[in-house]
Design a protein around this motif. Structure first.
Motif, short mmCIF file in Angstrom:
data_model
loop_
_atom_site.label_atom_id
_atom_site.label_comp_id
_atom_site.label_asym_id
_atom_site.label_seq_id
_atom_site.Cartn_x
_atom_site.Cartn_y
_atom_site.Cartn_z
N ASN A 15 0.81 -1.22 0.00
CA ASN A 15 0.00 0.00 0.00
C ASN A 15 0.84 1.27 0.00
OD1 ASN A 15 -2.49 -1.28 -0.12
ND2 ASN A 15 -2.45 -1.68 2.07
N ALA A 16 2.16 1.15 0.05
CA ALA A 16 3.04 2.31 -0.01
C ALA A 16 3.59 2.52 -1.42
CB ALA A 16 4.20 2.14 0.98
N VAL A 17 3.30 1.60 -2.34
CA VAL A 17 3.79 1.72 -3.71
C VAL A 17 3.04 2.86 -4.41
CG1 VAL A 17 3.96 0.56 -5.95
CG2 VAL A 17 4.38 -0.72 -3.83
N ARG A 18 3.79 3.74 -5.04
CA ARG A 18 3.20 4.86 -5.79
C ARG A 18 3.73 4.83 -7.21
NH1 ARG A 18 0.00 4.38 -2.51
NH2 ARG A 18 -0.29 5.62 -0.68
N ARG A 19 2.85 4.98 -8.14
CA ARG A 19 3.22 4.99 -9.55
C ARG A 19 2.94 6.37 -10.13
NH1 ARG A 19 5.28 0.56 -12.21
NH2 ARG A 19 4.40 1.64 -13.97
N GLY A 20 3.83 6.82 -10.98
CA GLY A 20 3.61 8.08 -11.66
C GLY A 20 2.68 7.89 -12.85
N ARG A 21 2.20 8.99 -13.36
CA ARG A 21 1.33 8.95 -14.54
C ARG A 21 1.82 9.96 -15.56
NH1 ARG A 21 -4.91 8.39 -12.52
NH2 ARG A 21 -4.57 6.59 -11.22
#
Length: 98
Positions: free
Chosen positions: A73-79
């Motif tokens: 739940n700490a994984v962040r993906r850019g867009r």
């Protein structure tokens, strides 16, 4: 999924149902994850849940409460910016188009 016609419209209806189900879960503080890969294990799921053989399994939805402390739940993906992935025809002013 019942066998009706070419199955495309039925699959579309199921997709809309799934979206509303996921939104309903979120509005009640639950999390949900649609999983199309479960369709690859249709025979296993069918046997476990006693689903009749004349129904097709398109996807499953796992749901429950999220664990905010879980590493996933700490994984962040850019867009990429929308201007790089969306083209709007004859829509001046939308997405900064002139």
């Amino acid at each position: 999924m019942p066998s009706l016609g070419d199955g495309v419209r039925t699959a579309g209806d199921l997709g809309m149902y799934a979206q509303n189900f996921l939104l309903s879960l979120a509005s009640r503080g639950f999390a949900g994850i649609p999983q199309a890969v479960l369709g690859l294990y249709a025979d296993t799921v069918r046997a476990f849940l006693d689903v009749p053989g004349d129904l097709k399994l398109l996807f499953g939805i796992s749901f429950g409460t999220a664990d905010p402390a879980a590493a996933v739940n700490a994984v962040r993906r850019g867009r990429v910016p929308l201007q790089q992935s969306v083209y709007l025809h004859d829509t001046p002013g939308v997405l900064g188009q002139q």
